[in-house]
Design a protein around this motif. Sequence first.
Motif, mmCIF file in Angstrom:
data_model
loop_
_atom_site.group_PDB
_atom_site.id
_atom_site.type_symbol
_atom_site.label_atom_id
_atom_site.label_comp_id
_atom_site.label_asym_id
_atom_site.label_seq_id
_atom_site.Cartn_x
_atom_site.Cartn_y
_atom_site.Cartn_z
ATOM 1 N N LEU A 24 -75.281 35.028 0.593
ATOM 2 C CA LEU A 24 -76.443 35.917 0.665
ATOM 3 C C LEU A 24 -77.213 35.676 1.959
ATOM 4 O O LEU A 24 -77.546 36.620 2.685
ATOM 5 N N ILE A 25 -77.475 34.418 2.263
ATOM 6 C CA ILE A 25 -78.205 34.080 3.487
ATOM 7 C C ILE A 25 -77.417 34.529 4.711
ATOM 8 O O ILE A 25 -77.990 35.095 5.648
ATOM 9 N N LYS A 26 -76.117 34.305 4.700
ATOM 10 C CA LYS A 26 -75.273 34.716 5.823
ATOM 11 C C LYS A 26 -75.368 36.226 6.047
ATOM 12 O O LYS A 26 -75.524 36.683 7.179
ATOM 13 N N LYS A 66 -76.204 34.998 15.258
ATOM 14 C CA LYS A 66 -74.741 34.832 15.270
ATOM 15 C C LYS A 66 -74.375 33.353 15.295
ATOM 16 O O LYS A 66 -73.405 32.933 14.668
ATOM 17 N N SER A 67 -75.153 32.570 16.013
ATOM 18 C CA SER A 67 -74.911 31.117 16.051
ATOM 19 C C SER A 67 -75.112 30.514 14.668
ATOM 20 O O SER A 67 -74.301 29.694 14.211
ATOM 21 N N PHE A 68 -76.180 30.900 13.993
ATOM 22 C CA PHE A 68 -76.418 30.396 12.641
ATOM 23 C C PHE A 68 -75.299 30.835 11.693
ATOM 24 O O PHE A 68 -74.846 30.055 10.854
ATOM 25 N N LYS A 69 -74.854 32.071 11.837
ATOM 26 C CA LYS A 69 -73.778 32.580 10.976
ATOM 27 C C LYS A 69 -72.497 31.771 11.173
ATOM 28 O O LYS A 69 -71.828 31.415 10.201
ATOM 29 N N LYS A 70 -72.151 31.466 12.425
ATOM 30 C CA LYS A 70 -70.951 30.665 12.699
ATOM 31 C C LYS A 70 -71.059 29.287 12.054
ATOM 32 O O LYS A 70 -70.077 28.757 11.536
ATOM 33 N N ILE A 71 -72.240 28.716 12.093
ATOM 34 C CA ILE A 71 -72.443 27.406 11.463
ATOM 35 C C ILE A 71 -72.195 27.514 9.964
ATOM 36 O O ILE A 71 -71.512 26.663 9.378
ATOM 37 N N LEU A 72 -72.698 28.561 9.337
ATOM 38 C CA LEU A 72 -72.473 28.751 7.899
ATOM 39 C C LEU A 72 -70.991 28.935 7.591
ATOM 40 O O LEU A 72 -70.504 28.459 6.569
ATOM 41 N N GLU A 73 -70.277 29.614 8.464
ATOM 42 C CA GLU A 73 -68.857 29.878 8.238
ATOM 43 C C GLU A 73 -67.973 28.659 8.494
ATOM 44 O O GLU A 73 -66.890 28.561 7.935
ATOM 45 N N ASN A 74 -68.445 27.741 9.329
ATOM 46 C CA ASN A 74 -67.609 26.619 9.749
ATOM 47 C C ASN A 74 -68.054 25.261 9.208
ATOM 48 O O ASN A 74 -67.524 24.236 9.636
ATOM 49 N N THR A 75 -68.992 25.270 8.291
ATOM 50 C CA THR A 75 -69.499 24.020 7.725
ATOM 51 C C THR A 75 -69.275 24.049 6.222
ATOM 52 O O THR A 75 -69.554 25.065 5.572
ATOM 53 N N TRP A 89 -81.196 24.751 4.293
ATOM 54 C CA TRP A 89 -82.640 24.992 4.203
ATOM 55 C C TRP A 89 -83.163 25.504 5.547
ATOM 56 O O TRP A 89 -83.945 26.452 5.582
ATOM 57 N N ASN A 90 -82.743 24.896 6.646
ATOM 58 C CA ASN A 90 -83.203 25.341 7.967
ATOM 59 C C ASN A 90 -82.840 26.799 8.219
ATOM 60 O O ASN A 90 -83.650 27.563 8.761
ATOM 61 N N ILE A 91 -81.646 27.188 7.828
ATOM 62 C CA ILE A 91 -81.207 28.561 8.077
ATOM 63 C C ILE A 91 -81.938 29.529 7.141
ATOM 64 O O ILE A 91 -82.379 30.603 7.566
ATOM 65 N N GLY A 92 -82.102 29.160 5.885
ATOM 66 C CA GLY A 92 -82.898 29.991 4.977
ATOM 67 C C GLY A 92 -84.337 30.106 5.452
ATOM 68 O O GLY A 92 -84.968 31.160 5.351
ATOM 69 N N HIS A 93 -84.852 29.025 5.996
ATOM 70 C CA HIS A 93 -86.235 28.999 6.475
ATOM 71 C C HIS A 93 -86.467 29.946 7.654
ATOM 72 O O HIS A 93 -87.461 30.669 7.686
#
Length: 152
Positions: free
Chosen positions: A88-90, A13-22, A40-44
């Motif tokens: 897709l990653i999200k 959820k933290s990673f998802k919020k970063i994707l939504e807010n960046t 890349w870090n999140i996909g990794h």
Amino acid sequence: MAFPLEVLQNTRKSFKKILENTSLENLNKIPNGSKNNIIWNIGHILVTEQLLAHRLSGLKPMVSDDLIEKYKKGSQPEGPVDQQEVNLIKDLLETTVKNTSELYSKESFKNFKEYTVSTTGNTLTNIDEALQFILFHEGMHLGIVMSQLKVL
């Protein structure tokens, strides 16, 4: 549900919020002194969880071979990622951990192939050890992402 899977859901959820807010631009920007970027870090972390939990158990990962190649250990960003790939990653952040939880509850990770991780040198011998390492790995990359956000 095993506690590590609960923590994993919250980390995702933290990673998802970063994707939504960046911004897409900042997700793709490689900070000075770094070899990779936020996306890349999140996909990794997504790919690594699938490889350590699913592939080592003889199960098919939920992510494509192309995504695995792009974000596996030792890879680096080869160019900017578009919004479609970010989306897709999200989506996969949630669906993969949900699938892993369901498979765990069905005891589907029985045929685990031992694997020694390069980060710590520990040998994973079963799914529970893999999940513990996955949490460590995702926490480490969450810290990297948070550091990258500060310098952008």
